[in-house]
Design a protein around this motif. Structure first.
Motif, mmCIF file in Angstrom:
data_model
loop_
_atom_site.group_PDB
_atom_site.id
_atom_site.type_symbol
_atom_site.label_atom_id
_atom_site.label_comp_id
_atom_site.label_asym_id
_atom_site.label_seq_id
_atom_site.Cartn_x
_atom_site.Cartn_y
_atom_site.Cartn_z
ATOM 1 N N THR A 1 50.609 40.830 50.303
ATOM 2 C CA THR A 1 50.844 40.287 51.644
ATOM 3 C C THR A 1 49.550 39.746 52.243
ATOM 4 N N ILE A 2 48.457 40.483 52.072
ATOM 5 C CA ILE A 2 47.160 40.017 52.584
ATOM 6 C C ILE A 2 46.752 38.718 51.883
ATOM 7 N N MET A 3 46.947 38.665 50.568
ATOM 8 C CA MET A 3 46.584 37.453 49.829
ATOM 9 C C MET A 3 47.428 36.264 50.256
ATOM 10 N N LEU A 4 48.733 36.485 50.427
ATOM 11 C CA LEU A 4 49.587 35.375 50.840
ATOM 12 C C LEU A 4 49.248 34.913 52.250
ATOM 13 N N ARG A 5 48.845 35.837 53.114
ATOM 14 C CA ARG A 5 48.415 35.426 54.447
ATOM 15 C C ARG A 5 47.155 34.572 54.354
ATOM 16 N N SER A 6 46.231 34.967 53.475
ATOM 17 C CA SER A 6 45.017 34.188 53.283
ATOM 18 C C SER A 6 45.334 32.809 52.703
ATOM 19 N N ILE A 7 46.260 32.767 51.735
ATOM 20 C CA ILE A 7 46.667 31.492 51.142
ATOM 21 C C ILE A 7 47.329 30.608 52.188
ATOM 22 N N ALA A 8 48.194 31.198 53.023
ATOM 23 C CA ALA A 8 48.835 30.434 54.094
ATOM 24 C C ALA A 8 47.809 29.933 55.103
ATOM 25 N N ASP A 9 46.789 30.735 55.369
ATOM 26 C CA ASP A 9 45.698 30.343 56.267
ATOM 27 C C ASP A 9 44.964 29.127 55.705
ATOM 28 N N ILE A 10 44.709 29.150 54.408
ATOM 29 C CA ILE A 10 44.059 28.011 53.740
ATOM 30 C C ILE A 10 44.968 26.784 53.782
ATOM 31 N N SER B 1 44.856 25.199 57.131
ATOM 32 C CA SER B 1 43.591 24.502 57.360
ATOM 33 C C SER B 1 43.530 23.157 56.632
ATOM 34 N N GLN B 2 44.378 22.993 55.613
ATOM 35 C CA GLN B 2 44.432 21.730 54.866
ATOM 36 C C GLN B 2 45.578 20.831 55.341
ATOM 37 N N GLY B 3 46.146 21.161 56.495
ATOM 38 C CA GLY B 3 47.144 20.291 57.111
ATOM 39 C C GLY B 3 48.579 20.558 56.735
ATOM 40 N N GLU B 4 48.866 21.664 56.030
ATOM 41 C CA GLU B 4 50.251 21.986 55.685
ATOM 42 C C GLU B 4 51.007 22.467 56.926
ATOM 43 N N ASP B 5 52.258 22.100 57.013
ATOM 44 C CA ASP B 5 53.119 22.541 58.107
ATOM 45 C C ASP B 5 53.863 23.792 57.642
ATOM 46 N N LEU B 6 53.397 24.956 58.068
ATOM 47 C CA LEU B 6 53.971 26.215 57.607
ATOM 48 C C LEU B 6 55.352 26.495 58.186
ATOM 49 N N LYS B 7 55.840 25.611 59.067
ATOM 50 C CA LYS B 7 57.204 25.768 59.564
ATOM 51 C C LYS B 7 58.222 25.250 58.552
ATOM 52 N N THR B 8 57.767 24.492 57.551
ATOM 53 C CA THR B 8 58.688 23.930 56.565
ATOM 54 C C THR B 8 58.827 24.858 55.360
ATOM 55 N N PRO B 9 60.024 24.948 54.786
ATOM 56 C CA PRO B 9 60.214 25.786 53.595
ATOM 57 C C PRO B 9 59.304 25.380 52.437
ATOM 58 N N GLU B 10 59.102 24.074 52.258
ATOM 59 C CA GLU B 10 58.284 23.620 51.135
ATOM 60 C C GLU B 10 56.871 24.175 51.206
ATOM 61 N N PHE C 1 42.390 34.072 44.033
ATOM 62 C CA PHE C 1 43.547 33.356 44.568
ATOM 63 C C PHE C 1 43.196 32.511 45.791
ATOM 64 N N GLN C 2 42.147 32.868 46.515
ATOM 65 C CA GLN C 2 41.659 31.962 47.562
ATOM 66 C C GLN C 2 41.149 30.668 46.946
ATOM 67 N N ASP C 3 40.438 30.770 45.822
ATOM 68 C CA ASP C 3 39.987 29.565 45.121
ATOM 69 C C ASP C 3 41.175 28.727 44.664
ATOM 70 N N MET C 4 42.196 29.390 44.077
ATOM 71 C CA MET C 4 43.388 28.661 43.641
ATOM 72 C C MET C 4 44.060 27.968 44.825
ATOM 73 N N GLY C 5 44.153 28.680 45.951
ATOM 74 C CA GLY C 5 44.784 28.110 47.130
ATOM 75 C C GLY C 5 44.012 26.929 47.688
ATOM 76 N N ARG C 6 42.695 27.065 47.779
ATOM 77 C CA ARG C 6 41.904 25.972 48.328
ATOM 78 C C ARG C 6 41.974 24.741 47.419
ATOM 79 N N GLY C 7 41.919 24.950 46.110
ATOM 80 C CA GLY C 7 42.041 23.821 45.188
ATOM 81 C C GLY C 7 43.412 23.167 45.293
ATOM 82 N N HIS C 8 44.464 23.974 45.278
ATOM 83 C CA HIS C 8 45.833 23.456 45.294
ATOM 84 C C HIS C 8 46.126 22.671 46.561
#
Length: 262
Positions: free
Chosen positions: A110-119, A122-131, A230-237
């Protein structure tokens, strides 16, 4: 629209992150290479247990992680806070070795997914969308192969292609039906596919905490390496996805594959 020089530099940094050695290699940099040998000899019963723990952790974690942040505020990602929290959960769980995994992994996931969602935010993703939410889940599958993959199924874009249909189906379902608890077949399928890759990294982490020479380092340090990966994976992705929104998927993929190898 062609990629500018600054875009290419960002893409090169993203590729470096995405192709960074996995969690086992990072642990090996501290304590040699006992993990890879031990992982190969892991009993099927233990592997199945870790797969199930990973699947349950993923199915419970994403909505909890995203609900705890404001999806509309594009703040810089707070990597350090999440590393501290993951380290604390790992230190607590590490005291119980493999037996503590069932308790500790849902918390650290859960902590990792919150960090990934935070990243992602910050990269402009709309977290209100399912995608966008499901793409956060997708990050847990990056850097790990499914047991059913063949030797040629490697690399960032191969991993994306392997999950593309499952993510598209799950996104469509959520867009039509709203929030679900993971019982819909399309969501079960996606979670299972992500878990089959994520559980490889989980196995490496669990074994690291059980190896005597690494046990002295502590579960907190192992979890810090785990979330850092996984923060690195998230930031790259999500850097790649941001560039794709501007330039198109094909142009970014072509530029990514054409970058000189270091």
């Amino acid at each position: 629209m062609p990629l500018s020089e600054s875009d290419l530099q960002e893409l090169a940094r993203a590729r470096h992150l995405l192709e960074h050695p996995g969690i086992a290699a990072r642990i090996a940099g501290i304590a040699g290479k006992p993990i890879e040998r031990t992982l190969a000899a892991l009993p099927d019963r233990v592997s199945s247990m870790i797969d199930e723990i990973a699947r349950r952790s993923i199915s419970k974690a994403l909505d909890v992680a995203v609900r705890t942040m404001d999806p509309t505020r594009p703040a810089a990602a707070a990597d350090w806070w999440h590393k501290l929290a993951a380290g604390a959960s790992g230190a607590a769980g590490g005291a119980f070795g493999m037996a503590g995994l069932a308790v500790e992994l849902p918390i650290s996931t859960t902590i990792m997914l919150r960090s990934i969602a935070d990243i992602a935010r910050s990269q402009g993703e709309d977290l209100k969308t399912p995608e966008s939410r499901l793409e956060c889940l997708h990050v847990l599958a990056l850097g790990g192969s499914s047991k059913s993959d063949d030797a040629t199924d490697a690399g960032y874009f191969a991993s994306r292609a392997a999950l593309a249909q499952a993510i598209a189906s799950a996104s469509q379902y959520l867009a039509q039906h709203g929030t679900a608890k993971g019982s819909a077949p399309v969501l079960v399928r996606l979670i299972s596919e992500v878990a089959s890759r994520f559980s490889i990294a989980v196995s490496e982490k669990a074994l690291a905490q059980a190896v005597p020479m690494i046990g002295a380092i502590g579960g907190g340090a192992i979890n810090a390496l785990f979330i850092d990966h996984f923060q690195d994976m998230g930031r790259g992705h999500f850097t790649v996805r941001r560039l794709e929104r501007v330039h198109g998927t094909d142009a970014v993929r072509e530029a990514y594959l054409a970058l000189p190898r270091r």
